[in-house]
Scaffold this active site. Structure first.
Site, PDB file in Angstrom:
ATOM      1  N   HIS A   1      36.690  58.608  29.662  1.00  0.00           N
ATOM      2  CA  HIS A   1      36.398  58.513  31.096  1.00  0.00           C
ATOM      3  C   HIS A   1      36.285  59.937  31.631  1.00  0.00           C
ATOM      4  CE1 HIS A   1      37.362  57.187  35.438  1.00  0.00           C
ATOM      5  NE2 HIS A   1      36.103  56.889  35.145  1.00  0.00           N
TER       6      HIS A   1
ATOM      7  N   HIS B   1      41.780  48.869  35.444  1.00  0.00           N
ATOM      8  CA  HIS B   1      40.477  49.537  35.430  1.00  0.00           C
ATOM      9  C   HIS B   1      40.594  50.817  34.605  1.00  0.00           C
ATOM     10  CE1 HIS B   1      37.762  52.536  37.589  1.00  0.00           C
ATOM     11  NE2 HIS B   1      36.945  51.749  36.937  1.00  0.00           N
TER      12      HIS B   1
END
Length: 297
Positions: free
Chosen positions: A87, A12
């Protein structure tokens, strides 16, 4: 053996092993966060919650990861079209990551990877054309053209000498034969901090997965809420949610079975913390044995 039946291990936010505290906060963040991040301590805290992996692409590949969850962005204000992983904070250049993956594939011609470009930020069509050209330059003839999912088998990929499937969640995929539409790689998201709710969600979404025509990602991840972060600012994601819950998630994985309605791709944070790879290999071996038995009988 069909790829949509086999069991693959994924990570992920695969690229988030390194994020740049010195660069601006990414366009994937709210305006309030961008303002707060002018304080250097805020970026240090953000890093603790933005990093979801410890291993580089090469290390992940060597550890058995074959599915990569990718979020990308331009840097607003930067001249040119360079694209970075993102991110919360910016990561490495996408080009550098693609080259690292390609080097591994050159050395392992029978290995296949799934690259899932599923979030794009601060990108217009010209940025997309730039990125797609980078993808084509990195992998060339290794790219697998869009096919009926059921045709994609180990044998098919080896015969064609294909090693890379690109999933591209943006309408421009229609203009390129090697870009698979994002809807061929559904990845339902539980959005919970509760491991019991997560496992129930994974069960339910597996039962609902399409029998044919798509791959399927089971996101075995716990997602911090605002209050989770506020209560555990310094501890970060790994120490707050991941460490204590991964063993329970691994036990769920061990009880799974690949196949038509079974688990296909599973992603998690900090993939090296438990031995997911050994579990995945054992389950695939079981499926292949069953397939051979069925063929002989």
């Amino acid at each position: 053996m069909k790829y949509s039946w086999l069991f693959f291990l994924g990570s992920h936010d695969s690229f988030s092993y390194w994020v740049d505290e010195k660069s601006p906060v990414g366009p994937d963040q709210a305006t309030a966060i961008k303002r707060l991040a002018r304080i250097s301590l805020v970026k240090k805290i953000m890093k603790k919650w933005s990093v979801t992996q410890n291993l580089t692409f090469k290390e992940q590949l060597e550890g058995g990861i074959r599915y990569f969850d990718l979020r990308v962005s331009s840097k607003p204000g930067e001249i040119g079209h360079e694209i970075y992983f993102i991110h919360g904070l910016f990561g490495i250049k996408v080009w550098d990551g693609l080259k690292e993956i390609n080097t591994f594939l050159e050395q392992h011609p029978k290995e296949v990877v799934f690259l899932d470009f599923n979030h794009f930020y601060a990108m217009d069509d010209s940025h997309h054309f730039f990125l797609i050209d980078r993808i084509r330059s990195a992998f060339g003839s290794k790219l697998c053209s869009v096919e009926c999912v059921e045709y994609v088998t180990l044998q098919y990929m080896w015969e064609k000498k294909h090693q890379v499937l690109i999933f591209y969640h943006y309408p421009l995929y229609q203009e390129y034969s090697f870009l698979w539409p994002g809807n061929k790689m559904p990845a339902p998201w539980a959005n919970t901090t509760n491991v019991h709710k997560l496992l129930q969600f994974l069960e339910t979404t597996l039962e609902e997965r399409s029998r044919y025509g798509t791959f399927h990602v089971s996101q075995a991840i716990l997602t911090p809420q605002v209050k989770t972060i506020a209560r555990n600012l310094i501890r970060g994601l790994k120490n707050t949610l991941v460490h204590r819950n991964l063993p329970m998630i691994l036990n769920w994985v061990k009880a799974q079975k690949p196949g038509v309605m079974g688990v296909n791709i599973i992603t998690s944070d900090f993939v090296e913390l438990v031995d997911f790879a050994a579990t995945v290999i054992a389950l695939n071996d079981l499926l292949l044995e069953e397939d051979e038995s069925a063929t002989k009988s």
